[in-house]
Design a protein around this motif. Sequence first.
Motif, mmCIF file in Angstrom:
data_model
loop_
_atom_site.group_PDB
_atom_site.id
_atom_site.type_symbol
_atom_site.label_atom_id
_atom_site.label_comp_id
_atom_site.label_asym_id
_atom_site.label_seq_id
_atom_site.Cartn_x
_atom_site.Cartn_y
_atom_site.Cartn_z
ATOM 1 N N UNK A 38 0.612 -1.340 -0.163
ATOM 2 C CA UNK A 38 0.103 -0.194 -0.302
ATOM 3 C C UNK A 38 0.490 1.233 -0.319
ATOM 4 N N UNK A 39 2.143 1.552 0.832
ATOM 5 C CA UNK A 39 2.738 2.227 0.754
ATOM 6 C C UNK A 39 3.470 2.636 -0.645
ATOM 7 N N UNK A 47 2.326 1.811 -3.830
ATOM 8 C CA UNK A 47 1.010 1.895 -4.625
ATOM 9 C C UNK A 47 1.094 3.649 -4.228
ATOM 10 N N UNK A 48 0.838 4.205 -3.026
ATOM 11 C CA UNK A 48 1.003 5.728 -2.941
ATOM 12 C C UNK A 48 1.973 5.966 -2.732
ATOM 13 N N UNK A 49 3.487 5.492 -3.265
ATOM 14 C CA UNK A 49 4.763 6.181 -3.781
ATOM 15 C C UNK A 49 5.070 6.479 -5.283
ATOM 16 N N UNK A 50 4.292 5.437 -6.194
ATOM 17 C CA UNK A 50 4.645 5.970 -6.963
ATOM 18 C C UNK A 50 3.383 6.518 -7.389
ATOM 19 N N UNK A 51 2.097 7.177 -7.102
ATOM 20 C CA UNK A 51 1.182 8.690 -7.285
ATOM 21 C C UNK A 51 2.062 8.941 -7.409
ATOM 22 N N UNK A 52 2.888 9.526 -6.081
ATOM 23 C CA UNK A 52 3.769 10.842 -5.076
ATOM 24 C C UNK A 52 4.357 10.973 -6.294
ATOM 25 N N UNK A 53 5.618 9.577 -6.817
ATOM 26 C CA UNK A 53 6.751 9.667 -7.787
ATOM 27 C C UNK A 53 6.180 10.564 -9.050
ATOM 28 N N UNK A 54 5.283 10.037 -9.415
ATOM 29 C CA UNK A 54 5.084 10.797 -10.744
ATOM 30 C C UNK A 54 4.779 12.508 -11.127
ATOM 31 N N UNK A 55 4.328 12.537 -9.253
ATOM 32 C CA UNK A 55 4.452 13.757 -9.312
ATOM 33 C C UNK A 55 5.789 14.114 -9.424
ATOM 34 N N UNK A 77 -2.221 2.797 5.458
ATOM 35 C CA UNK A 77 -1.273 1.652 5.770
ATOM 36 C C UNK A 77 -1.195 2.311 7.244
ATOM 37 N N UNK A 78 -2.470 3.501 7.618
ATOM 38 C CA UNK A 78 -1.582 3.282 8.710
ATOM 39 C C UNK A 78 -2.769 2.910 10.052
ATOM 40 N N UNK A 79 -4.057 2.525 9.647
ATOM 41 C CA UNK A 79 -5.101 2.435 10.200
ATOM 42 C C UNK A 79 -4.429 0.979 11.437
ATOM 43 N N UNK A 80 -3.574 0.152 11.162
ATOM 44 C CA UNK A 80 -3.180 -1.117 11.875
ATOM 45 C C UNK A 80 -2.656 -0.737 12.411
ATOM 46 N N UNK A 89 6.463 7.741 4.787
ATOM 47 C CA UNK A 89 6.900 8.461 3.795
ATOM 48 C C UNK A 89 8.059 8.730 3.412
ATOM 49 N N UNK A 90 9.107 8.175 3.662
ATOM 50 C CA UNK A 90 10.176 7.375 3.019
ATOM 51 C C UNK A 90 10.586 6.512 2.536
ATOM 52 N N UNK A 91 9.297 5.982 2.036
ATOM 53 C CA UNK A 91 9.595 5.205 0.475
ATOM 54 C C UNK A 91 8.607 5.899 -0.103
#
Length: 401
Positions: A215-216, A218-226, A329-332, A345-347
Motif C-alpha cells: 500500500x505504501x 502504491x501511494x509512493x509511485x503515485x507521489x513519484x509521478x508528481x 497503511x496506517x490504520x492498524x 513517507x520514506x518509501x
Amino acid sequence: MSSSFLRTAFILGLLSAIGPFAIDMYLPALPTIAADFQVSTAAVQMSLQIFFLAVALGQLVVGPLSDMYGRKAPLYFGLALFALGSVGAALAPSVEWLNVFRFIQGLGACAGMVVPRAIVRDLHTGNDAAKLMSLLMLVFSVSPILAPLTGSFVIESFGWRAVFWVVMGAALLAMLMVFFKLNETRPAEQRVGSTMSSAVGNYAFLLRDRYFLGVSFMGGFGVASFFTYLATSSFVLIEHYGLSPTVYSMFFAINAIAFIGSSQFTATLAKRFGMKQVVRVAVTGYALTMVTMLVVFAAGVDRLDVLAAMLFVGYGFLGLVIPASSVLALDDHGTRAGTASALMGTLHLVSGVVAILVVSLFFNNTPLPMVAGIAGCSVISFVLAQITLRRQPVIAQAAAE
C-alpha cells in the motif's frame, strides 16, 4: 464538523505544506538558477533530488522520536533546522553550496511531513481519518497552487534568492502556530516503551508486512509521478512551450486543483463503497489516463492543451489514491504511528527520487521523457494495487487466526 476538527486540519495542512512550499515556490526559477550559476539543467535538478533524499532519510529518525518524545518537540526542532537551511540557501555562492543547504532544509522539512500523519492516526481511524487526511491535503495542496505563483512574483521582483527568505518566514510562523494552537496528541503514558531499540523492532515488523509495503509503494509511485512532473515541468513548459514563469505557475496550479478537488470526496466515497474499492477504481483511472497520454505523445502529438487535459484528469484520480492509501497503511499501526508514518513517507520519497533519477537520464527538455516517467509510475501503482489489496494486513490476519 467541529471547529477543533477544522482547526487541527488547517494546522496540520500548513505544517505538511512547509516542505513542498520550499519546492514548488522555486520551480519557476530552475532555469534562472542554472543560468546564474552557469551549470547544466541536471546540476540544478540535483537540488531537488538532494532535498527529497534528505526528507526520506530524516523521516526514519523523526518518526520514532515523535513516538518517544511526543509530536510537538520534533516539530520545533525540524522547523528551526528548516529555517537555518533556508538562510544558507539564500546566501549560497554556488550550486554546490545550494545543494548542501537544500539537504539541511530537507532534514528540517521531514518533521512537518511525517508528524502530521502520525497525529491524524493518534486522533482517528477509518472514515474519520480519511476525512481529516482529506482536509489536511486540502490545506496542504494550497502549496502547488499558490507557491509557484508566489514564487514567480518574488523571483521576477526580487530574484530567486528571495524565495528562501520567504520560506524561512513561513517556518517561523509555523513554529508559533505549533506552540499556541496545536495540542500534544502523544501523552507521556503512551510513550512508555518507545525507544530507538523498539523503533528498530517496529521497522523490522513493518518491513515484513507485505500489505503495509504494498500500500505504501502504491501511494509512493503515485507521489513519484508528481515528483517527476515537479523536476521537469518548468523546463518543458518554459523552455519547450515558451510559457512565462507566471503562466507556467497557473498551468501548474490547474493540476493541483484537480488533485485537491477529488481528494475531498475520499471519505464520502469510502463510506459508501469501502476504502479498498475506492482505491482500486481510482488507481485504474489514473493508470489508464497516464498510459493514454504516453501513447498520444509517443505517436508524435506535441500539444500543450492535450498535455494539460490529460494531466488534469490523471491527477484528479490520483487525488483519491494518495489519502486513501495513507489511511490504509496506517490504520492498524496506532501504537507505532510515528514510525509507520516515517517509513511510509520514506518509501514515498525514495520512489520519487528513483523516478527523477531515471527520467533525468533521458530528459531532453521535450515532453516525452516526462510523460513516459509519469505513465511508468502509474502502471507500477496499478500493478501494486491489484496484488496488495487482495491481502489482509498482518495484524488483521493475526486477529483472524
